[in-house]
Every structure is written in structure tokens, then in C-alpha cells.
Design an enzyme around this catalytic site. Structure first.
Site, short mmCIF file in Angstrom:
data_model
loop_
_atom_site.label_atom_id
_atom_site.label_comp_id
_atom_site.label_asym_id
_atom_site.label_seq_id
_atom_site.Cartn_x
_atom_site.Cartn_y
_atom_site.Cartn_z
N THR A 181 -2.55 -8.51 10.65
CA THR A 181 -1.26 -8.20 11.28
C THR A 181 -0.95 -6.72 11.37
O THR A 181 -0.06 -6.32 12.11
CB THR A 181 -0.12 -8.89 10.51
OG1 THR A 181 -0.09 -8.39 9.17
CG2 THR A 181 -0.29 -10.39 10.51
N GLU A 231 -5.54 -8.58 3.20
CA GLU A 231 -4.99 -9.58 4.13
C GLU A 231 -6.10 -10.30 4.88
O GLU A 231 -6.08 -11.53 5.02
CB GLU A 231 -4.03 -8.93 5.11
CG GLU A 231 -3.40 -9.94 6.07
CD GLU A 231 -2.65 -9.30 7.22
OE1 GLU A 231 -2.71 -9.85 8.33
OE2 GLU A 231 -2.02 -8.25 7.01
N HIS A 233 0.83 -1.20 0.00
CA HIS A 233 0.00 0.00 0.00
C HIS A 233 0.87 1.25 0.00
O HIS A 233 0.91 2.02 0.96
CB HIS A 233 -0.95 -0.02 1.20
CG HIS A 233 -2.04 -1.01 1.06
ND1 HIS A 233 -2.76 -1.50 2.13
CD2 HIS A 233 -2.56 -1.62 -0.04
CE1 HIS A 233 -3.66 -2.36 1.69
NE2 HIS A 233 -3.55 -2.45 0.39
N HIS A 265 -10.12 -5.50 3.66
CA HIS A 265 -8.67 -5.49 3.46
C HIS A 265 -8.20 -6.80 2.84
O HIS A 265 -8.68 -7.88 3.20
CB HIS A 265 -7.98 -5.27 4.81
CG HIS A 265 -6.53 -4.93 4.72
ND1 HIS A 265 -5.56 -5.87 4.49
CD2 HIS A 265 -5.88 -3.74 4.84
CE1 HIS A 265 -4.37 -5.29 4.47
NE2 HIS A 265 -4.54 -4.00 4.66
#
Length: 575
Positions: A389, A315, A214, A313
């Protein structure tokens, strides 16, 4: 027992036997040893066969990965898509096997790995490819910084432990830099592999599943070198301009890199079906994969997986996709949603009206954030928490403690201990994210006039760093992408992360307002500014921010950078 071994090459293409226009299973036999012998007569190098499923006709199907070319000229490789797009090509037995293969496609690229192995481990420093940061002037300006290198050499006694911040005395302005900032090892790994892939494959199309990291400047530099993106960071497919999606035009000759966030099972299956290599270009961070392994372990122990993360998101999408293979899963964004969840958990399931209201509240709050068929009376009996995370450790721990309290109130403290897994399971928290937060907290304890956090607008970990600064400094905290956002000391384009809600905008930037950099609290004092960068912020941008602020102050009041570098060289390493 009749047996078939489906042998795939490293491009995830299936070995088939051609018989005229027909395609047949390449390796079958009366039992596994016989079938394995036939496989080994054609491919010397292969993984051990892994049991997958049994067809309705009683054929036991195993999977294996092979390397090298077949010695039998009747054996050819074909992608699953190419076989299924020509329905008359596979014979009935092969067609029946392919019809049941879909749930097992995700395993094919990783057949040679044990379940405790990682897809790709971090490279040690001596194996890092520093040349990729020296490709040209653009790369050097983006990635290299004498200041940042000197700070890291001075302050980082241990990658996992924060130490005292480092002051940079430029005279009229004094910067404070946390001991840990900027690129984490997972980001370094992903960036190096992307540049290496482009360099090693001239003439081939190289795609990234979505944004590598990002940071717009890193992604733009890669795009300038020929990298293309298949979808946005929100998972929206990118079009070709003629009504098709880039996904539609992929061929087995193309390369698709999986970013550090990982990929969903659905995206990996699409790549496998197309016969595109996956493992070789999978840059999933091993700390993200560590969360997946924790979710698998909890699922096997009978826990429902609660993922502390943002459902949009990349992840969290990948973690959710991974977790749902092993257990019911639910995404909880923050402590406020965790409180709603515990209200549902504590509702009286014996009262039909109360239960109906709880189901309605669950559906409204967690729509699109849970596995299909999730049942609050069945799937909330035992839960375990893992996390995205990039979020704040304390928030994950607060969610765990809140769940423990809720289960203790309903079942008693002894039974609650068995119903909430991961009570002391802090190892799903990314140490790189945490040490950046710890280092920043140490720096925020110093006297400061302002703090500037640098990172991409959609960088979750950068936003968490900004939140820490805002909690201490309020409006004196700034979130910027680069030195370009500093128009003057009185006009800094400060970005409001969408979580803060709509703000006044300044075209062409969304959620941006112009803020003024505070001045020293007393005349004659230097301006005291904390500067840090998110895990996807290159060192070069951090130095460019320092240089931009210095350029806006009277030149005669600013010490040269060589003098500051000399200070760092003479400075004793902090304890």
C-alpha cells in the site's frame, strides 16, 4: 460421526480435560450436536464450531472460541507449546489431533469474525484518544503542532481528496504544505493502541512484533516507556544477550502487539502456540487487510497473485503469507521486474530450449519471491495484481497495464481480459497513501526553491513522496528524518534510500550526504520551500523542521508563529 470441538479462550489456549497426569480432549461425542451440547454445558458463550480437519482415525475436528471460566473443575486451559513440550502429557487421541493442528492455528484468534469482517476498524475522530499525545513534554513535542492542526482544519475538506496546498508566510521564507501529509488513520490507530496497551498493563511485559511504524522517534518514545521489540523491521529476531532470542522467553502472561503492517502467518502461529493473545493486540491497518481480502478473492477465482511490493518489507511479507493460502503468489518489485516476467510469459512453451531458458531467468530473478513449487507454465496462465500500500499508484497501474499488453500480444485482447484480473481493481491501493501523493503533486506544481520530505529511513511511503519531489526538483529535493539533520542551511544531511544504490557516507549515518539548501532565484524574494511528511511522520517533527530553518535565518526577517497562525485563521477554506 465421532466429533471433537477444540475450544480456545481469547488467549489462544486450548481447553483440555485433566485425568491425573494425562491431558485429554475436553469435548467429544458421537456427532456434532452431541459434542456441542457438552461444550455448552461448560461454556455458555462460544462461537459456532468451525470444521477444521479429520484425523486418520476418522475423528472430525472443529474449532471454537469460548469466553469465561469453565464450570467443570476438570477442564483447564493450556497452550499448545506446553502440551507438546511434555510429550507424555497428552493422551494418544489428543496428541494425534495436535499433530495435525498447525495449518489451522492462524484461524484460531479470529474464529468470531466473518471472512468479510475486519480485524480492527478505524476509529472515528470522536473516538480517537488524543490524551496519548499529551503524556509528557516529550510526547507533546513529538506529536502536537499548532501549525499542522491549523493547516488540516483549513485544507482538509475530505480525508480522501487532495486540495490546494497551504502557504505559510514567515517573511524571509515561505513554506508550502500539501493539504494531506503525515499520519494516516492506520498509523494513528496503531500508535494509540500501543500507548493504551502500555498504560493498561502496568507490570506486564509488552512487546511489539517489529517496529510499530517506520519512524525512529515514535519507536524510541515507546521503547522509553517500556515497549520492547521481538524482531527488526527485516524480520531478524532480537536476542536476549545470553544466546537466546526474545521469542524464546515469551510466556502467556506477555503481550505482543502486531504493527500496522500486519504479520506473517508463521509469526501468528508462534504466538498462538505460546498461548499469547493475538486479536486483542492486532493493530493491522484495515487497508492492508483489504489487500489480503482482494488476494483471497482473486485466488478463489483461479488467479495467481502478483504482489507489487518489496519482498523484504514487513507489509509485503504479510501480504505474501496471506495470499499463499489461497493461490500461487509472486512478488514483483517494479516495472522492470514486470517486464522480465512478461518476457517469460511470452516465451514459446512449445520449444524446450526456450522454456528451459525462461525457467532459468525466472529462478534467477524471483528467487525467494514466490510460493514453493511455482511453475511458470502452469501458474502464469491467469494473474491478478495487488500491491504494497505504500508504493506509487501509477507504478502499480503501469504493471497491470503491462501485463494486459503482454497477455493481449500472446492470446488476443478478448482472452487477455479474462487472464489478467484486477484491471480496474484500484481499490487495493491505499487511499491514504494516494491522497498524500496527490496533495504533494499539487504542491509541486507551484514555484519552489526546494522540497523537504520528512520520515524514517526505512519508510517506503516517505521514499515514494521523495521520489515525486526528485522527479520535479532533482537535487533540490531532500529526504531527512527530523530537524536534527539540518546542521545549517549549507549542511543538510540528505538520506539516499538504498534503492538509489551506495552513496558517500557521513558517519554515523549510512547513505547520507551533505547538501546545501538552494537560495531564492532572485534577490529580495523569500525562500520557497515545500515541506511534507510521510504517513509515519508526527506533526511535531514537521513544526520542528520549520522552526529550525527559521532559526537559521536573520531573526528580524522572520515573522512570529502567532502571526502566521493568525493568517491561517483568517484564510478562507480552499474550494
Amino acid at each position: 460421526m465421532p466429533t471433537a470441538i477444540l475450544a480456545f479462550n481469547t488467549n489462544n489456549q486450548l481447553a483440555i480435560r485433566r485425568a491425573g497426569a494425562s491431558a485429554q480432549l475436553a469435548f467429544t461425542g458421537g456427532d456434532l450436536p452431541e459434542t456441542l451440547a457438552r461444550l455448552e454445558a461448560v461454556f455458555q458463550a462460544h462461537t459456532g464450531p468451525r470444521a477444521a480437519f479429520t484425523t486418520g482415525d476418522g475423528l472430525h475436528v472443529h474449532l471454537a472460541q469460548v469466553t469465561g471460566e469453565p464450570v467443570d473443575r476438570d477442564i483447564h486451559f493450556a497452550s499448545i507449546d506446553s502440551l507438546q513440550s511434555a510429550p507424555d502429557a497428552p493422551d494418544p487421541v489428543l496428541a494425534g489431533v495436535l499433530a495435525q493442528l498447525d495449518p489451522h492455528l492462524i484461524a484460531i484468534p479470529y474464529l468470531h469474525l466473518g471472512e468479510n469482517d475486519f480485524i480492527y476498524k478505524f476509529r472515528p475522530d470522536k473516538e480517537r484518544n488524543s490524551r496519548i499525545y499529551q503524556l509528557d513534554d516529550n510526547a507533546r513535542a513529538l506529536y502536537q503542532s499548532q501549525l499542522c492542526s491549523a493547516i488540516k482544519a483549513l485544507s482538509r475538506a475530505n480525508e480522501r481528496t487532495a486540495s490546494a496546498p497551504v502557504p505559510l508566510d514567515f517573511g524571509a521564507v515561505r513554506y508550502l504544505i500539501p493539504s494531506h501529509f503525515g499520519f494516516c488513520l492506520g498509523v494513528k490507530n496503531a500508535i494509540e493502541r500501543a500507548y493504551e496497551t502500555l498504560a493498561e498493563n502496568p507490570g506486564r511485559r509488552v512487546f511489539m512484533l517489529s517496529e510499530l511504524i517506520h519512524n525512529p522517534y515514535v519507536n524510541e518514545d515507546l521503547r522509553r516507556r517500556g515497549l520492547r521489540y521481538l524482531q527488526t523491521d527485516k524480520g531478524q529476531p532480537i536476542g536476549t544477550g545470553d544466546g537466546r532470542q526474545l521469542w524464546d522467553v515469551l510466556t502467556p502472561d506477555d503481550i505482543v502487539i502486531i504493527p500496522a503492517f500486519g504479520a506473517t502467518d508463521d509469526d501468528k502461529r508462534r504466538l498462538v502456540r505460546k498461548g499469547i493473545p493475538v486479536l486483542q493486540y492486532d493493530a493491522t491497518c484495515m487497508l492492508v487487510e483489504k489487500v489480503w481480502k482482494a488476494a483471497r478473492a482473486f485466488g478463489r477465482e483461479g488467479f495467481t497473485i502478483i504482489i507489487h511490493g518489496k519482498h523484504e518489507h514487513e507489509e509485503t511479507k504479510a501480504t505474501f503469507s496471506n495470499a499463499r493460502r489461497h493461490a500461487p503468489a509472486l512478488i514483483v518489485r517494479n516495472l522492470a521486474e514486470a517486464r522480465i516476467l512478461t518476457d517469460i510469459i511470452q516465451s514459446d512453451s512449445g520449444d524446450s530450449s526456450v522454456l528451459a531458458a525462461a525457467r532459468e531467468k525466472f529462478a534467477a530473478t524471483f528467487d525467494g519471491k514466490h510460493t514453493p513449487g511455482f511453475d511458470i507454465t502452469r501458474d502464469l496462465q491467469r494473474v491478478a495484481v495487488v500491491n504494497q500500500t505504500t508504493l506509487l499508484m501509477n507504478e502499480t497501474l503501469a504493471i497491470i497495464e503491462h501485463l494486459r499488453s503482454a497477455y493481449a500480444a500472446k492470446y488476443g485482447s478478448v482472452e487477455a481480459a479474462a487472464r489478467v484480473g484486477g484491471n480496474a481493481k484500484r481499490d487495493t491501493l491505499c487511499y491514504a497513501t494516494q491522497v498524500n501523493q496527490d496533495a504533494l503533486s499539487r504542491a509541486l506544481a507551484e514555484p519552489l526553491d526546494a522540497a523537504i520530505v520528512i520520515g524514517g529511513k526505512n519508510s517506503s511511503n516517505t521514499y515514494q513522496l521523495y521520489r515525486l519531489c526528485e522527479q520535479t526538483l532533482g537535487p533540490r529535493a531532500f529526504f531527512i528524518q527530523s530537524e536534527r539533520n539540518i546542521r545549517s542551511l549549507d549542511a543538510i544531511e540528505h538520506y539516499h534510500f538504498p534503492a538509489h544504490g551506495p552513496r558517500v557516507t557521513v558517519a554515523p549515518f549510512d547513505n547520507t550526504e551533505i547538501k546545501t539548501l538552494p537560495r531564492p532565484s532572485a534577490p529580495g524574494q523569500p525562500l520557497r520551500i515545500l515541506i511534507t511528511g510521510g504517513a509515519s511522520c508526527p506533526d511535531g517533527i514537521i513544526q520542528q523542521v520549520v522552526a529550525k530553518i527559521n532559526s537559521l535565518l536573520p531573526a528580524q526577517t522572520i515573522r512570529p508563529i502567532d502571526a502566521v497562525l493568525g493568517d491561517l485563521e483568517r484564510h478562507d477554506k480552499p474550494a
